[in-house]
Enzyme design. Sequence first.
Site, PDB file in Angstrom:
ATOM      1  N   GLU A  98       3.587  -6.200   7.347  1.00 33.79           N
ATOM      2  CA  GLU A  98       2.807  -5.196   8.073  1.00 33.79           C
ATOM      3  C   GLU A  98       3.189  -5.078   9.546  1.00 33.79           C
ATOM      4  O   GLU A  98       3.025  -4.021  10.155  1.00 33.79           O
ATOM      5  CB  GLU A  98       1.303  -5.522   7.949  1.00 33.79           C
ATOM      6  N   GLU A 136      -0.973  -9.951  -1.258  1.00 34.60           N
ATOM      7  CA  GLU A 136      -2.384 -10.310  -1.095  1.00 34.60           C
ATOM      8  C   GLU A 136      -3.085 -10.397  -2.447  1.00 34.60           C
ATOM      9  O   GLU A 136      -3.944 -11.265  -2.658  1.00 34.60           O
ATOM     10  CB  GLU A 136      -3.064  -9.302  -0.183  1.00 34.60           C
ATOM     11  N   ALA A 165       0.835  -1.198   0.000  1.00 32.75           N
ATOM     12  CA  ALA A 165       0.000   0.000   0.000  1.00 32.75           C
ATOM     13  C   ALA A 165       0.869   1.248   0.000  1.00 32.75           C
ATOM     14  O   ALA A 165       2.039   1.209   0.381  1.00 32.75           O
ATOM     15  CB  ALA A 165      -0.915   0.006   1.222  1.00 32.75           C
ATOM     16  N   GLY A 217      -0.056  -5.618   0.390  1.00 29.60           N
ATOM     17  CA  GLY A 217      -1.187  -5.728  -0.533  1.00 29.60           C
ATOM     18  C   GLY A 217      -0.820  -6.346  -1.861  1.00 29.60           C
ATOM     19  O   GLY A 217      -1.660  -6.972  -2.511  1.00 29.60           O
TER      20      GLY A 217
END
Length: 261
Positions: A135, A115, A67, A112
């Site tokens: 994270e 993901e 992100a 992300g």
Amino acid sequence: MSENLILREAPIPGVVSLTFNRPDKLNALSTPMVRQFESEIDAIATDASVRAVILQGAGGKAFVAGADIAEYRGNRTAAFNAYQFESRRVFDKLEALPQPVIAAIAGYALGGGFEIALCCDILVCTASAQLGLPEGLLGLSPGGGGTQRLTRAVGKYMASDIMLAARRISGERAFQLGLAAEVVAEQELLEAALTRARGVLKISPLAAREMKRLIRQGADAALPTALAFEQEVLARLYGTQDGQEGIAAFLDKRKPEFKGE
């Protein structure tokens, strides 16, 4: 939206390639990028001419590096939560696409980005690719499905080893773990993804759609339930035009002409 944050191409008939296009930011996911990505997913989902999708990152240094952390600054709780829910919705849509999705991963696929890869059906990586969910280094946890999809993909112990120390794994290690289907040189990455896509084009689009659902949904069901689901799907496919065409083509020793019907 003035910026082309998602580039769409058709490298061969029946295949769409989407490229995350913020190379100066290692293709980090901003809110505008996520929204453009969702628009492309929505368009592909209803386009019967698209049989397979390839995802890749621009610039060669990253698939998606995570992100855009600049959007997190300032304890803006409402905006932060809205972004997380929006991202999760888009990732879920990606996983639910009827067409098989191939991730072509070079460089960083972190947070992300990893993901997104975990929502795809087939991963092709360079040996030097770096995948992970870091994270915890931000004092946070994954929020786009990483804790759950990675655990389902590699088991809780390996997922714990990766997440609880923010450890990155290489493309070669991803292959060893069964995450990646193939490891190739960087200059061969797109062609390797296209080879996988050409394989998808050979089978019935109806069969591809149903097998994708069986793989994804059956993994979370009890075995007797999943087996019943499998038989129901097979019986339904047998009665389709594609099913009968495939059988006839095999017996006639010719190439089948599937129409997705």
